[in-house]
Design a protein around this motif. Structure first.
Motif, PDB file in Angstrom:
ATOM      1  N   PHE A   1       0.835  -1.197   0.000  1.00 35.29           N
ATOM      2  CA  PHE A   1       0.000   0.000   0.000  1.00 35.29           C
ATOM      3  C   PHE A   1       0.872   1.250   0.000  1.00 35.29           C
ATOM      4  CE2 PHE A   1      -2.449   3.322   2.189  1.00 35.29           C
ATOM      5  CZ  PHE A   1      -3.619   3.317   1.433  1.00 35.29           C
ATOM      6  N   GLN A   2       1.902   1.245   0.819  1.00 36.42           N
ATOM      7  CA  GLN A   2       2.806   2.396   0.859  1.00 36.42           C
ATOM      8  C   GLN A   2       3.499   2.601  -0.482  1.00 36.42           C
ATOM      9  OE1 GLN A   2       5.437   2.530   4.315  1.00 36.42           O
ATOM     10  NE2 GLN A   2       3.943   1.365   5.501  1.00 36.42           N
ATOM     11  N   GLN A   3       3.857   1.518  -1.134  1.00 37.44           N
ATOM     12  CA  GLN A   3       4.557   1.617  -2.419  1.00 37.44           C
ATOM     13  C   GLN A   3       3.645   2.154  -3.514  1.00 37.44           C
ATOM     14  OE1 GLN A   3       5.900  -2.409  -2.986  1.00 37.44           O
ATOM     15  NE2 GLN A   3       7.823  -2.096  -1.852  1.00 37.44           N
ATOM     16  N   LEU A   4       2.371   1.717  -3.517  1.00 37.18           N
ATOM     17  CA  LEU A   4       1.477   2.040  -4.624  1.00 37.18           C
ATOM     18  C   LEU A   4       0.585   3.247  -4.365  1.00 37.18           C
ATOM     19  CD1 LEU A   4       0.315  -1.503  -5.832  1.00 37.18           C
ATOM     20  CD2 LEU A   4       2.139  -0.061  -6.745  1.00 37.18           C
ATOM     21  N   ALA A   5       0.193   3.474  -3.131  1.00 31.72           N
ATOM     22  CA  ALA A   5      -0.785   4.526  -2.845  1.00 31.72           C
ATOM     23  C   ALA A   5      -0.154   5.816  -2.347  1.00 31.72           C
ATOM     24  CB  ALA A   5      -1.805   4.021  -1.828  1.00 31.72           C
ATOM     25  N   LEU A   6       0.815   5.724  -1.464  1.00 30.21           N
ATOM     26  CA  LEU A   6       1.374   6.939  -0.865  1.00 30.21           C
ATOM     27  C   LEU A   6       1.979   7.914  -1.874  1.00 30.21           C
ATOM     28  CD1 LEU A   6       2.917   5.839   2.546  1.00 30.21           C
ATOM     29  CD2 LEU A   6       0.673   6.801   2.030  1.00 30.21           C
ATOM     30  N   PRO A   7       2.576   7.455  -2.995  1.00 34.31           N
ATOM     31  CA  PRO A   7       3.089   8.427  -3.973  1.00 34.31           C
ATOM     32  C   PRO A   7       2.010   9.341  -4.545  1.00 34.31           C
ATOM     33  CG  PRO A   7       4.074   6.279  -4.359  1.00 34.31           C
ATOM     34  CD  PRO A   7       2.976   6.074  -3.341  1.00 34.31           C
TER      35      PRO A   7
END
Length: 213
Positions: free
Chosen positions: A27-33
């Motif tokens: 989730f951090q890899q795909l959503a946070l950006p």
């Protein structure tokens, strides 16, 4: 031999569900950006920085809750769709009903798509120019939300018609129509702001150093 055949014919073991730590990492890899894009959309929809913070926080909570069902590597349209739904849910709760401003049906089909008829028919170009950016932002805030959201997604977030359609839950043809109408409405709002700015600049150049005409 029989035991070997039994093992060969057995159904494959199901894949283990990803752990919460694995989901969190993905989730951090795909959503946070896309946090900035999410806030930008929420800010333009709500018109309020405090509301935008709350919308984005709630949207990200929802997104993580359902992230296990997300498939693919491009989370941006999926995430922005959640941001949009979160805002409209809150809007409905506050207003008890959602009433969007009606479309301007006075525009005929030719004028809707004749984007060369105005010097301000290309908002994207103006948004990249310093003083014009301020004028465009002021005009955008005055647009009905259904036009404002597609313009923001297209002109500021540079999203495709297909992605905008997915985010706004609209047919692509409707997205294109709203963009065309929104650009014309934006051009109409910008015209007096542009003339006012030119008049101010003209007055300034005519003044002498001591402020006398």
């Amino acid at each position: 031999m029989a035991e070997t055949e039994k093992r060969a014919n057995a159904a494959p073991a199901p894949h283990a569900a990803p752990s919460e730590a694995e989901l969190s990492r993905r989730f951090q890899q795909l959503a946070l950006p896309h946090l900035d894009a999410a806030y930008n959309l929420a800010r333009w929809l709500s018109g309020n920085a405090g509301d935008a913070d709350d919308i984005v926080q709630e949207a990200f909570i929802r997104a993580f809750r359902f992230f296990g069902s997300f498939r693919g590597d491009n989370a941006r349209p999926w995430l922005l769709a959640i941001v949009r739904r979160t805002w409209y849910t809150e809007w409905r709760r506050r207003a008890n009903s959602l009433e969007l401003a009606p479309f301007d049906d006075d525009l005929d089909e030719t004028s809707i798509f004749d984007e060369t008829s105005s010097a301000f028919a290309d908002p994207q170009t103006l948004m990249l120019q310093g003083e014009h950016a301020r004028l465009v932002h002021e005009a955008l805030e005055k647009l009905p939300v259904e036009f404002r959201e597609v313009l923001i997604l297209r002109e500021l977030e540079d999203m495709s018609y297909r992605d905008i359609a997915a985010i706004a839950d609209l047919p692509i043809g409707t997205v294109m129509s709203r963009l065309a109408r929104g650009r014309h409405k934006l051009a109409a709002l910008l015209a007096p702001l542009r003339d006012e700015g030119r008049a101010g600049a003209h007055t300034t150049t005519k003044e002498s150093p001591d402020g006398l005409q």
